[in-house]
Design an enzyme around this catalytic site. Structure first.
Site, PDB file in Angstrom:
ATOM      1  N   HIS A 105     -45.532 -57.948-100.521  1.00  0.00           N
ATOM      2  CA  HIS A 105     -44.425 -58.891-100.648  1.00  0.00           C
ATOM      3  C   HIS A 105     -43.710 -58.624-101.978  1.00  0.00           C
ATOM      4  CE1 HIS A 105     -42.895 -63.051 -99.242  1.00  0.00           C
ATOM      5  NE2 HIS A 105     -42.033 -62.580-100.126  1.00  0.00           N
ATOM      6  N   GLU A 159     -40.237 -58.299 -95.269  1.00  0.00           N
ATOM      7  CA  GLU A 159     -38.816 -58.093 -95.539  1.00  0.00           C
ATOM      8  C   GLU A 159     -38.508 -56.790 -96.274  1.00  0.00           C
ATOM      9  OE1 GLU A 159     -37.515 -62.813 -95.650  1.00  0.00           O
ATOM     10  OE2 GLU A 159     -37.221 -61.597 -97.447  1.00  0.00           O
ATOM     11  N   TYR A 183     -33.361 -67.855 -92.112  1.00  0.00           N
ATOM     12  CA  TYR A 183     -32.897 -68.979 -92.917  1.00  0.00           C
ATOM     13  C   TYR A 183     -31.482 -69.423 -92.570  1.00  0.00           C
ATOM     14  CZ  TYR A 183     -36.942 -68.107 -95.905  1.00  0.00           C
ATOM     15  OH  TYR A 183     -38.213 -67.944 -96.372  1.00  0.00           O
TER      16      TYR A 183
END
Length: 479
Positions: free
Chosen positions: A134, A179, A309
């Site tokens: 991450h 991501e 989001y």
């Protein structure tokens, strides 16, 4: 007149039996203890300590001190009823002496921290879900080229095998990358994230080496922990052209190519999209893609993680006015949108989160259905969804974050709608469990369902945490 959303709000939305209800964090955002347990610096340590990079000059040195407080945090998760916790592992705790040519010795103290966390979760009846990367790349690897270098992908595969061997007997799910779009394009093109580089060719090389790292990591996990499931998490964009003009449609095609298809196509289909290769031919010849790489990247997945989001609205830029760049990714010295010189992201009106992001839960439904159509039968997880709002602590010490509750309610309804239309979604993780270090925004933006007082580090569940607890208890979104 009753809208679909009004009708949904009036109904109890029941989820399938066994649905996982979780929350998520990331190592650099919550752990702190950056110089403890044998840990060495990551690119985010370096970036955050570089003047001008992070709002307020803040950093993750202490963050939420989850490293020392994880037992209390797990107890709070159990109190709220979470059935899963998705956390990431700090690579530089596991092999702190890693370099481009060698993984280096394994740090037993670093592994022990995560092993203890896993045991604590299991004792509380909470399923651990481990993300291996991450964004906090060991600084030593960045010094040797970072994700622009093939060796970083190779070392990641080895690191993934070490973690899977240590935890795979108790961890049912490993997520290779979180991501990778952000790692490549915000880290190497726009420079708003670590390592803060603004080199288009480097960003595209990073795309491929991140994809390769996923493939190598997946193989290593399966070799070391045959019973564990393997997934990847992508932040797919729901890209909409502002009008139905051909030029706006082409703008949407290019943005969809960079954000979505540069990762979906190799991971799910073993190819790179030809139109994106053509669009970026003046930047790179893609010669870093070697024979056999795409077969490694496209190894079958057990599950797919989706982060969502906000919608992404684009249009053709006519150059008749200043370019609008409301893409939600901050104001960098450069753009993450390579070969998109005539694409702009128009400023949107209406309700927004504290990040300035528009709110439209329909995108979550549409993206889940898109992946379900591209890979029928693949288990889907919403691995991040949530919102930052300017929370206010009342005189009674409570945080009544009704705006976040409404955001969660409508987005959970969007997940329910996708399931009803055939998407095999089996998990939802709200972002985030705790208020935390929000990357280049420092501590200015609060995503947590649990409030953190950064002076005392006291934790207080917000109204949204209590709402989410009710959802979990009933396995349903209440009317």
């Amino acid at each position: 007149m009753t809208t679909t959303q009004d009708a949904t709000a009036a109904e109890t939305l029941q989820f399938p039996p066994g649905f996982l209800w979780g929350s998520a964090t990331a190592s650099y955002q919550v752990e702190g203890a950056v110089a403890e347990g044998g840990r060495t610096p990551s690119i985010w340590d370096t970036f955050a300590h570089t003047p001008g990079r992070v709002e307020g000059g803040e950093n993750g040195d202490v963050a939420d001190d989850h490293y020392h407080r994880f037992r209390d945090d797990v107890a709070l998760m159990a109190e709220l009823g979470l059935t899963s916790y998705r956390f990431s592992i700090s690579w530089n705790r596991i092999t702190p002496q890693v370099g481009p040519d060698s993984l280096g010795p394994v740090n037993a103290e670093g592994l022990a921290f995560y092993s203890d966390l896993v045991d604590e979760l299991l004792a509380a009846g909470i399923q651990p879900s481990v993300t291996l990367y991450h964004w906090d790349l060991p600084q030593a690897l960045e010094d040797a080229g970072g994700w622009t270098s093939r060796s970083t992908a190779e070392r990641f595969g080895e690191y993934a095998g070490v973690v899977a061997a240590a935890l795979g007997d108790r961890v049912p799910m490993f997520i290779t990358l979180n991501e990778p779009w952000c790692s490549a394009f915000l880290g190497y093109a726009s420079g708003v994230h670590a390592p803060g580089r603004t080199e288009d060719a480097a960003a595209l090389a990073a795309v491929h080496h991140l994809n390769l790292a996923h493939g190598l990591g997946a193989a290593a996990i399966r070799a070391a922990a045959p019973t564990a499931k393997v997934a990847i998490t992508l932040n797919l964009a729901w890209v909409l052209p502002e009008t139905d003009s051909a030029r706006d449609a082409d703008a949407a095609r290019r943005v969809d190519g960079l954000q979505n298809r540069l990762f979906l196509d190799p991971v799910l289909h073993g190819r790179y999209p030809q139109d994106v290769l053509d669009d970026t031919a003046a930047v790179t010849d893609w010669s870093f893609v070697r024979p056999g790489d795409l077969e490694v990247i496209a190894a079958p997945l057990d599950a797919f993680g989706l982060n969502y989001y906000s919608p992404t609205i684009v249009r053709h830029w006519t150059r008749e006015r200043p370019k609008e760049q409301a893409d939600g990714h901050g104001d960098g010295a450069a753009t993450p949108w390579i070969a998109c010189e005539d694409v702009e992201f128009p400023i949107q009106h209406g309700t927004k989160t504290d990040m300035g992001w528009s709110i439209d839960p329909r995108g979550l439904t549409e993206l889940l259905l898109r992946v379900a159509a591209e890979r029928p039968g693949l288990a889907l997880m919403v691995t991040e969804n949530g919102a930052a709002f300017p929370d206010v602590v009342g005189d009674d010490g409570r945080v009544l974050d009704t705006d976040r509750i409404e955001y969660l309610r409508t987005h959970l309804a969007a997940v329910h709608r996708a399931i009803g239309e055939g998407a095999p979604v089996n998990a939802y993780y709200v972002w985030s469990f705790l208020d935390n270090f929000e990357w280049a925004w420092g501590y200015a933006k609060r995503f947590g369902i649990v409030h953190v007082d950064y002076a005392t580090l006291d934790r207080t569940p917000k109204g949204s945490a209590l709402f989410y607890s009710d959802v979990i208890r009933g396995n349903a979104v209440p009317a």
